[in-house]
Enzyme design. Sequence first.
Site, mmCIF file in Angstrom:
data_model
loop_
_atom_site.group_PDB
_atom_site.id
_atom_site.type_symbol
_atom_site.label_atom_id
_atom_site.label_comp_id
_atom_site.label_asym_id
_atom_site.label_seq_id
_atom_site.Cartn_x
_atom_site.Cartn_y
_atom_site.Cartn_z
ATOM 1 N N GLY A 278 -26.426 -31.313 -13.404
ATOM 2 C CA GLY A 278 -26.396 -31.387 -14.634
ATOM 3 C C GLY A 278 -27.110 -30.095 -15.620
ATOM 4 O O GLY A 278 -27.673 -30.653 -16.641
ATOM 5 N N SER A 279 -26.884 -28.834 -15.085
ATOM 6 C CA SER A 279 -27.424 -27.919 -15.779
ATOM 7 C C SER A 279 -26.482 -27.532 -17.102
ATOM 8 O O SER A 279 -27.190 -27.207 -18.302
ATOM 9 C CB SER A 279 -27.525 -26.765 -15.250
ATOM 10 O OG SER A 279 -26.374 -25.882 -14.725
ATOM 11 N N MET B 134 -17.159 -34.064 -10.108
ATOM 12 C CA MET B 134 -16.153 -33.683 -9.024
ATOM 13 C C MET B 134 -15.230 -34.749 -8.729
ATOM 14 O O MET B 134 -15.223 -35.477 -7.394
ATOM 15 C CB MET B 134 -17.204 -33.209 -7.899
ATOM 16 C CG MET B 134 -18.455 -32.161 -8.502
ATOM 17 S SD MET B 134 -17.616 -30.621 -8.897
ATOM 18 C CE MET B 134 -16.947 -30.115 -7.489
ATOM 19 N N ILE C 251 -10.895 -35.954 -9.098
ATOM 20 C CA ILE C 251 -9.574 -35.635 -9.392
ATOM 21 C C ILE C 251 -9.253 -36.682 -10.213
ATOM 22 O O ILE C 251 -9.528 -37.772 -9.787
ATOM 23 C CB ILE C 251 -8.574 -35.377 -8.205
ATOM 24 C CG1 ILE C 251 -9.136 -34.339 -7.351
ATOM 25 C CG2 ILE C 251 -7.155 -35.282 -8.933
ATOM 26 C CD1 ILE C 251 -8.553 -33.074 -7.635
ATOM 27 N N LEU C 252 -8.884 -36.596 -11.467
ATOM 28 C CA LEU C 252 -8.423 -37.783 -12.272
ATOM 29 C C LEU C 252 -7.182 -38.072 -12.336
ATOM 30 O O LEU C 252 -6.348 -37.360 -12.109
ATOM 31 C CB LEU C 252 -8.856 -37.524 -13.751
ATOM 32 C CG LEU C 252 -10.574 -36.966 -13.782
ATOM 33 C CD1 LEU C 252 -10.722 -36.390 -15.076
ATOM 34 C CD2 LEU C 252 -11.350 -38.199 -13.449
ATOM 35 N N ASN D 1 -13.313 -29.758 -19.836
ATOM 36 C CA ASN D 1 -14.180 -29.500 -18.775
ATOM 37 C C ASN D 1 -14.449 -28.223 -18.787
ATOM 38 O O ASN D 1 -14.005 -27.134 -19.535
ATOM 39 C CB ASN D 1 -12.910 -29.469 -17.571
ATOM 40 C CG ASN D 1 -13.630 -29.126 -16.374
ATOM 41 O OD1 ASN D 1 -14.598 -29.828 -16.073
ATOM 42 N ND2 ASN D 1 -12.874 -28.551 -15.367
ATOM 43 N N HIS E 76 -14.747 -24.746 -16.077
ATOM 44 C CA HIS E 76 -14.626 -24.383 -14.895
ATOM 45 C C HIS E 76 -15.078 -22.854 -14.575
ATOM 46 O O HIS E 76 -15.054 -22.104 -15.450
ATOM 47 C CB HIS E 76 -12.947 -24.327 -14.729
ATOM 48 C CG HIS E 76 -12.530 -23.969 -13.418
ATOM 49 N ND1 HIS E 76 -12.584 -24.861 -12.315
ATOM 50 C CD2 HIS E 76 -12.094 -22.641 -12.959
ATOM 51 C CE1 HIS E 76 -12.182 -24.099 -11.299
ATOM 52 N NE2 HIS E 76 -11.634 -22.734 -11.547
ATOM 53 N N GLU F 221 -21.942 -19.946 -18.887
ATOM 54 C CA GLU F 221 -21.493 -21.476 -18.936
ATOM 55 C C GLU F 221 -22.366 -22.381 -19.906
ATOM 56 O O GLU F 221 -21.978 -23.060 -20.773
ATOM 57 C CB GLU F 221 -21.425 -22.446 -17.687
ATOM 58 C CG GLU F 221 -20.513 -21.793 -16.758
ATOM 59 C CD GLU F 221 -20.371 -22.658 -15.372
ATOM 60 O OE1 GLU F 221 -20.596 -23.975 -15.453
ATOM 61 O OE2 GLU F 221 -20.070 -22.186 -14.237
#
Length: 217
Positions: A14-15, A92, A94-95, A109, A111, A176
């Site tokens: 959760g960073s 993590m 796959i939706l 998202n 990446h 990020e």
Amino acid sequence: MSKARVVVLISGRGSNLSAILNAAAAPDYPATVVAVIANKADAPGLQVAASAGVVTEVVPSQGVTDRAAYDQSLLAVIDRYAPDLVVLAGFMRILTPDFVNHYADRMINIHPSLLPAFTGLHTHQRALDAGVHLHGCTVHFVTAELDHGPMIAQAAIPVLPNDTATTLALRVLDEEHRVYPAAVRWFAEGRLKIVGQRVFLDSAPANYVGLIAPHVG
Ligand code: GRF
């Protein structure tokens, strides 16, 4: 003006969540995190959320084989919070297309690569193995094809001669933490427009010139 309601989905430390929560603590930040949902009860990011006083939920995925059913139960929990934006921050899974379509143009998202290079896992090692000179991260809208949605922002860093996957990951992670809160802000301010595969921002923020390259509308 009312703030955009954001639900964050996590699986791990959760960073990125933490970076968004820190940004959202500023009174003028246009978004508020209304819930953090994990698919693992032991995701450390749940503590990050709780410490910030944010509601947490767990929708456990371990042992679940029916992806469609899982995604429907996850969707039901998310929608209780009536989000304007769903933020995947190290989620993590796959939706399913139904889930993705339900949140079309309102789910993003991050990446850890400069997409479209290195979709999927182990991006830092793959970047080293490929010998690229630039590496980084990408914030993108989520579409049914993994790591392929319209890109909102990218941040690039040089690959240094002595880099390992670990040192690269750390430097990319710093980026990020800058890019994701910025992208959430832009979305919340209603400044992003998707045109085909491209995302336009009304004007390029000066402090990111040379680092992030949004399309300027
Ligand atoms: C980040 O590297 C992000 O790019 C990827 O998953 C990782 C999540 O890290 N999608 P954290 O949980 O936000 O620290």
